[in-house]
Design a protein around this motif. Structure first.
Motif, PDB file in Angstrom:
ATOM      1  N   SER A  10      15.048   1.561  -4.439  1.00  0.00           N
ATOM      2  CA  SER A  10      14.462   2.891  -4.546  1.00  0.00           C
ATOM      3  C   SER A  10      12.978   2.865  -4.205  1.00  0.00           C
ATOM      4  O   SER A  10      12.371   3.899  -3.940  1.00  0.00           O
ATOM      5  CB  SER A  10      14.651   3.440  -5.967  1.00  0.00           C
ATOM      6  OG  SER A  10      13.937   2.660  -6.909  1.00  0.00           O
ATOM      7  N   THR A  11      12.390   1.645  -4.191  1.00  0.00           N
ATOM      8  CA  THR A  11      10.984   1.497  -3.834  1.00  0.00           C
ATOM      9  C   THR A  11      10.721   2.024  -2.423  1.00  0.00           C
ATOM     10  O   THR A  11       9.603   2.414  -2.087  1.00  0.00           O
ATOM     11  CB  THR A  11      10.570   0.012  -3.919  1.00  0.00           C
ATOM     12  OG1 THR A  11      10.995  -0.501  -5.175  1.00  0.00           O
ATOM     13  CG2 THR A  11       9.064  -0.148  -3.814  1.00  0.00           C
ATOM     14  N   VAL A  12      11.759   2.034  -1.574  1.00  0.00           N
ATOM     15  CA  VAL A  12      11.595   2.519  -0.207  1.00  0.00           C
ATOM     16  C   VAL A  12      11.113   3.971  -0.199  1.00  0.00           C
ATOM     17  O   VAL A  12      10.379   4.389   0.691  1.00  0.00           O
ATOM     18  CB  VAL A  12      12.932   2.388   0.563  1.00  0.00           C
ATOM     19  CG1 VAL A  12      12.792   2.971   1.958  1.00  0.00           C
ATOM     20  CG2 VAL A  12      13.357   0.933   0.642  1.00  0.00           C
ATOM     21  N   SER A  13      11.537   4.751  -1.222  1.00  0.00           N
ATOM     22  CA  SER A  13      11.156   6.154  -1.272  1.00  0.00           C
ATOM     23  C   SER A  13       9.721   6.359  -1.730  1.00  0.00           C
ATOM     24  O   SER A  13       9.187   7.455  -1.638  1.00  0.00           O
ATOM     25  CB  SER A  13      12.110   6.917  -2.198  1.00  0.00           C
ATOM     26  OG  SER A  13      11.999   6.421  -3.525  1.00  0.00           O
ATOM     27  N   VAL A  14       9.097   5.314  -2.262  1.00  0.00           N
ATOM     28  CA  VAL A  14       7.716   5.373  -2.705  1.00  0.00           C
ATOM     29  C   VAL A  14       6.830   4.839  -1.579  1.00  0.00           C
ATOM     30  O   VAL A  14       7.213   3.928  -0.858  1.00  0.00           O
ATOM     31  CB  VAL A  14       7.536   4.515  -3.986  1.00  0.00           C
ATOM     32  CG1 VAL A  14       6.091   4.556  -4.448  1.00  0.00           C
ATOM     33  CG2 VAL A  14       8.473   5.001  -5.071  1.00  0.00           C
ATOM     34  N   ARG A  15       5.648   5.413  -1.426  1.00  0.00           N
ATOM     35  CA  ARG A  15       4.759   4.904  -0.380  1.00  0.00           C
ATOM     36  C   ARG A  15       4.389   3.459  -0.674  1.00  0.00           C
ATOM     37  O   ARG A  15       3.788   3.152  -1.700  1.00  0.00           O
ATOM     38  CB  ARG A  15       3.479   5.737  -0.290  1.00  0.00           C
ATOM     39  CG  ARG A  15       2.643   5.364   0.952  1.00  0.00           C
ATOM     40  CD  ARG A  15       1.262   5.984   0.918  1.00  0.00           C
ATOM     41  NE  ARG A  15       0.334   5.222   0.100  1.00  0.00           N
ATOM     42  CZ  ARG A  15      -0.352   4.144   0.521  1.00  0.00           C
ATOM     43  NH1 ARG A  15      -0.175   3.685   1.740  1.00  0.00           N
ATOM     44  NH2 ARG A  15      -1.178   3.528  -0.294  1.00  0.00           N
ATOM     45  N   MET A  16       4.781   2.581   0.226  1.00  0.00           N
ATOM     46  CA  MET A  16       4.426   1.177   0.060  1.00  0.00           C
ATOM     47  C   MET A  16       2.976   0.974   0.452  1.00  0.00           C
ATOM     48  O   MET A  16       2.473   1.615   1.376  1.00  0.00           O
ATOM     49  CB  MET A  16       5.350   0.305   0.907  1.00  0.00           C
ATOM     50  CG  MET A  16       6.782   0.276   0.422  1.00  0.00           C
ATOM     51  SD  MET A  16       7.856  -0.800   1.406  1.00  0.00           S
ATOM     52  CE  MET A  16       8.135   0.233   2.854  1.00  0.00           C
ATOM     53  N   LYS A  17       2.315   0.070  -0.248  1.00  0.00           N
ATOM     54  CA  LYS A  17       0.920  -0.214   0.067  1.00  0.00           C
ATOM     55  C   LYS A  17       0.845  -1.046   1.346  1.00  0.00           C
ATOM     56  O   LYS A  17       1.720  -1.837   1.656  1.00  0.00           O
ATOM     57  CB  LYS A  17       0.245  -0.906  -1.107  1.00  0.00           C
ATOM     58  CG  LYS A  17       0.092   0.023  -2.309  1.00  0.00           C
ATOM     59  CD  LYS A  17      -0.576  -0.656  -3.468  1.00  0.00           C
ATOM     60  CE  LYS A  17      -0.821   0.354  -4.585  1.00  0.00           C
ATOM     61  NZ  LYS A  17       0.441   0.946  -5.074  1.00  0.00           N
ATOM     62  N   HIS A  18      -0.215  -0.834   2.073  1.00  0.00           N
ATOM     63  CA  HIS A  18      -0.461  -1.448   3.375  1.00  0.00           C
ATOM     64  C   HIS A  18      -1.176  -2.780   3.149  1.00  0.00           C
ATOM     65  O   HIS A  18      -2.276  -2.823   2.598  1.00  0.00           O
ATOM     66  CB  HIS A  18      -1.322  -0.466   4.188  1.00  0.00           C
ATOM     67  CG  HIS A  18      -1.576  -0.859   5.592  1.00  0.00           C
ATOM     68  ND1 HIS A  18      -2.062   0.023   6.528  1.00  0.00           N
ATOM     69  CD2 HIS A  18      -1.443  -2.043   6.261  1.00  0.00           C
ATOM     70  CE1 HIS A  18      -2.225  -0.579   7.684  1.00  0.00           C
ATOM     71  NE2 HIS A  18      -1.848  -1.840   7.543  1.00  0.00           N
ATOM     72  N   HIS A  49      10.059  -3.457   5.704  1.00  0.00           N
ATOM     73  CA  HIS A  49       9.027  -4.204   4.986  1.00  0.00           C
ATOM     74  C   HIS A  49       7.779  -3.325   4.928  1.00  0.00           C
ATOM     75  O   HIS A  49       7.680  -2.327   5.660  1.00  0.00           O
ATOM     76  CB  HIS A  49       8.722  -5.542   5.674  1.00  0.00           C
ATOM     77  CG  HIS A  49       8.319  -5.416   7.115  1.00  0.00           C
ATOM     78  ND1 HIS A  49       7.058  -4.989   7.520  1.00  0.00           N
ATOM     79  CD2 HIS A  49       9.011  -5.639   8.252  1.00  0.00           C
ATOM     80  CE1 HIS A  49       6.996  -4.977   8.841  1.00  0.00           C
ATOM     81  NE2 HIS A  49       8.171  -5.353   9.315  1.00  0.00           N
ATOM     82  N   PRO A  50       6.820  -3.645   4.073  1.00  0.00           N
ATOM     83  CA  PRO A  50       5.584  -2.866   4.053  1.00  0.00           C
ATOM     84  C   PRO A  50       4.837  -2.985   5.381  1.00  0.00           C
ATOM     85  O   PRO A  50       5.041  -3.932   6.158  1.00  0.00           O
ATOM     86  CB  PRO A  50       4.776  -3.513   2.921  1.00  0.00           C
ATOM     87  CG  PRO A  50       5.769  -4.255   2.108  1.00  0.00           C
ATOM     88  CD  PRO A  50       6.836  -4.700   3.056  1.00  0.00           C
ATOM     89  N   GLU A  51       3.953  -2.045   5.628  1.00  0.00           N
ATOM     90  CA  GLU A  51       3.108  -2.128   6.808  1.00  0.00           C
ATOM     91  C   GLU A  51       2.132  -3.287   6.634  1.00  0.00           C
ATOM     92  O   GLU A  51       1.568  -3.495   5.557  1.00  0.00           O
ATOM     93  CB  GLU A  51       2.341  -0.825   7.008  1.00  0.00           C
ATOM     94  CG  GLU A  51       1.566  -0.757   8.319  1.00  0.00           C
ATOM     95  CD  GLU A  51       0.969   0.607   8.592  1.00  0.00           C
ATOM     96  OE1 GLU A  51       0.268   0.737   9.608  1.00  0.00           O
ATOM     97  OE2 GLU A  51       1.213   1.537   7.792  1.00  0.00           O
ATOM     98  N   VAL A  52       1.953  -4.056   7.698  1.00  0.00           N
ATOM     99  CA  VAL A  52       1.065  -5.217   7.672  1.00  0.00           C
ATOM    100  C   VAL A  52       0.143  -5.163   8.887  1.00  0.00           C
ATOM    101  O   VAL A  52       0.610  -4.961  10.011  1.00  0.00           O
ATOM    102  CB  VAL A  52       1.856  -6.547   7.705  1.00  0.00           C
ATOM    103  CG1 VAL A  52       0.899  -7.734   7.589  1.00  0.00           C
ATOM    104  CG2 VAL A  52       2.916  -6.594   6.610  1.00  0.00           C
ATOM    105  N   THR A  53      -1.141  -5.319   8.648  1.00  0.00           N
ATOM    106  CA  THR A  53      -2.106  -5.419   9.741  1.00  0.00           C
ATOM    107  C   THR A  53      -2.871  -6.729   9.587  1.00  0.00           C
ATOM    108  O   THR A  53      -3.265  -7.095   8.480  1.00  0.00           O
ATOM    109  CB  THR A  53      -3.096  -4.237   9.722  1.00  0.00           C
ATOM    110  OG1 THR A  53      -2.375  -3.018   9.906  1.00  0.00           O
ATOM    111  CG2 THR A  53      -4.133  -4.366  10.838  1.00  0.00           C
ATOM    112  N   MET A  54      -3.045  -7.438  10.698  1.00  0.00           N
ATOM    113  CA  MET A  54      -3.721  -8.729  10.674  1.00  0.00           C
ATOM    114  C   MET A  54      -4.951  -8.698  11.567  1.00  0.00           C
ATOM    115  O   MET A  54      -4.917  -8.149  12.662  1.00  0.00           O
ATOM    116  CB  MET A  54      -2.760  -9.826  11.155  1.00  0.00           C
ATOM    117  CG  MET A  54      -3.315 -11.244  11.032  1.00  0.00           C
ATOM    118  SD  MET A  54      -2.209 -12.520  11.735  1.00  0.00           S
ATOM    119  CE  MET A  54      -0.698 -12.246  10.818  1.00  0.00           C
TER     120      MET A  54
END
Length: 261
Positions: A10-18, A49-54
């Motif tokens: 259900s975490t998918v429905s919550v905005r995941m942190k970047h 998966h959460p958004e990831v920036t490198m």
């Protein structure tokens, strides 16, 4: 204190942190990035998966400064990466490089994003598993400086490093082989011998305190249980992104025990 999200899909429905990755070495940061993505998919569903920036400033730009133990120019480069991640919308950062944390801990401007401290994450896991004496493997700088020893001491754990000859061998193979993606069976066997000596010295776990060492050593092969700093950092970052752990508060400089047990 904010209520944490449950550990379910259900975490998918919550905005995941970047998640932002302040990269220093290519191999370690790549392994950490992939672990976040793969672990995210296992929890959230295929290709999720959460958004990831490198941000990756070449490590070669800092090697001369490391030799001189000149931390401020290295910190300035890491700060630049953190600024870029902030501009990209990241909520917090991780740095999949143990040695780089020595520069992040040094005096300087507060980082623009809060971040997880890798030694804090690793030692917290050691406490959770009940390990009382840790062997530390990593670069000469990581093994000789206080970062892991202080993190362990604050939690009433003992940490030791290999002898001088073994430490020198580990340092040299990290830069000549592992950082270049080179994995040799002879090197693996030598690391097993070193871990075996740490076991004889009373260690009941070994910290893979360089994010490239997991390319060489697996839990199934090691003479001692391992604390894989690369994967532990990735797993904890994923929990933060999913709301299962609190967003970190550390913004560089000295750190205290901050991560959730």
């Amino acid at each position: 204190m904010a209520q944490l999200a449950p550990s379910t899909n259900s975490t998918v429905s919550v905005r995941m942190k970047h998640i932002g990755i302040v990269a220093h070495s290519a191999e370690g940061s790549s392994l950490c990035y992939l672990e976040i993505c793969h672990r995210g998919s296992s929890e959230l569903g295929e290709h999720m998966h959460p958004e990831v920036t490198m941000s990756v400033i070449p490590m070669g730009a800092s090697l001369a400064d490391w030799e001189l133990e000149s931390l401020q120019p290295i910190r300035a480069r890491l700060l630049l990466s953190a600024k870029r991640l902030k501009a990209a919308g990241c909520d917090f950062f991780i740095c999949p490089d143990n040695t780089a944390h020595l520069a992040l801990e040094s005096a300087g401007r507060e980082l623009p994003l809060p971040g997880l401290h890798i030694a804090d994450v690793v030692v917290s896991e050691a406490v959770r598993k009940g390990y009382l004496k840790l062997g530390i493997l990593g670069t000469t700088w990581t093994m000789s400086k206080s970062m892991y020893y202080e993190a362990a001491r604050r939690r009433n754990i003992v940490a030791i490093s290999p002898n001088y000859e073994d430490s020198d061998y580990i340092h040299n193979t990290i830069f000549s082989e592992l950082c270049n993606g080179v994995v040799k069976e002879t090197t693996r066997q030598k690391y097993f011998d070193i871990i075996g000596r740490l076991k004889k010295d009373g260690c009941n776990a070994v910290v893979l305190g360089c994010t490239e060492i997991p390319l060489l050593i697996s839990a199934e092969q090691s003479p001692l249980p391992i604390l894989d700093s690369t994967r532990l950092l990735a797993h904890y970052a994923l929990k933060v992104a999913l709301g299962q752990k609190h967003v970190p508060i550390w913004r560089g400089g000295d750190f205290k025990n901050a991560v959730d047990q």
